[in-house]
Design an enzyme around this catalytic site. Sequence first.
Site, PDB file in Angstrom:
ATOM      1  N   HIS A  34      36.747  33.593  25.231  1.00  9.51           N
ATOM      2  CA  HIS A  34      37.156  32.325  24.983  1.00  9.51           C
ATOM      3  C   HIS A  34      38.504  31.906  25.579  1.00  9.51           C
ATOM      4  O   HIS A  34      39.146  31.015  25.397  1.00  9.51           O
ATOM      5  CB  HIS A  34      37.213  32.077  23.167  1.00  9.51           C
ATOM      6  CG  HIS A  34      35.660  31.897  22.810  1.00  9.51           C
ATOM      7  ND1 HIS A  34      35.120  31.153  23.256  1.00  9.51           N
ATOM      8  CD2 HIS A  34      35.393  32.760  21.741  1.00  9.51           C
ATOM      9  CE1 HIS A  34      33.876  31.244  22.253  1.00  9.51           C
ATOM     10  NE2 HIS A  34      33.893  32.204  21.688  1.00  9.51           N
ATOM     11  N   LYS A  62      24.180  32.245  27.609  1.00 12.31           N
ATOM     12  CA  LYS A  62      24.647  31.583  26.410  1.00 12.31           C
ATOM     13  C   LYS A  62      24.678  30.138  26.614  1.00 12.31           C
ATOM     14  O   LYS A  62      25.160  29.560  27.707  1.00 12.31           O
ATOM     15  CB  LYS A  62      26.101  32.043  26.210  1.00 12.31           C
ATOM     16  CG  LYS A  62      26.799  31.747  24.698  1.00 12.31           C
ATOM     17  CD  LYS A  62      28.088  32.480  24.569  1.00 12.31           C
ATOM     18  CE  LYS A  62      28.725  31.977  23.302  1.00 12.31           C
ATOM     19  NZ  LYS A  62      29.952  32.598  23.106  1.00 12.31           N
ATOM     20  N   HIS A 135      36.903  34.508  16.022  1.00 12.82           N
ATOM     21  CA  HIS A 135      35.492  33.399  16.087  1.00 12.82           C
ATOM     22  C   HIS A 135      36.160  32.149  16.412  1.00 12.82           C
ATOM     23  O   HIS A 135      36.958  31.486  16.031  1.00 12.82           O
ATOM     24  CB  HIS A 135      34.490  33.324  14.970  1.00 12.82           C
ATOM     25  CG  HIS A 135      33.515  32.455  15.159  1.00 12.82           C
ATOM     26  ND1 HIS A 135      32.104  32.560  15.895  1.00 12.82           N
ATOM     27  CD2 HIS A 135      33.460  31.281  14.508  1.00 12.82           C
ATOM     28  CE1 HIS A 135      31.632  31.471  15.728  1.00 12.82           C
ATOM     29  NE2 HIS A 135      32.335  30.610  14.955  1.00 12.82           N
TER      30      HIS A 135
END
Length: 141
Positions: A34, A62, A135
């Site tokens: 990310h 993904k 996350h």
Amino acid sequence: MHFKGSGPILFALLMVVFIVETYAADYNTFLRQHYDNPKSNVGNRYCNTMMQRRGMARPQCKAVNSFIHGSKKQIIAVCGKGGKPYGNGLRRSNKQFSVTTCKLSGGSPRPPCNYRENRSNRFIVIACRGGKPVHFDEGQI
């Protein structure tokens, strides 16, 4: 050689090492998936290139992934004063970040992967552990 009473101390030490390594691995995974600051200059196929480079296009594609174009310091701050609780252990940033979201286009999750790109400024929602992000909540796009 046998050391009396050292069992619990050794166990506690091993648990601390395990926990620290787990947090580091989760944070490193977060960064790989990310974090991209400054935004990589990879031409007009940003999502296809980045998803491939970061290992999210094999063995399956993904479906959705977002890259945050803010500094590590700014992103980590969301885990503290730079963010606020957002339910279920998540934190929402106080400021907006430049984010590129890559969405799989086409029907098959198998390579070759083809992604659509959407770049916007928005608040990010993350989960933190040990004061670091682990996350990114893609459901908050």
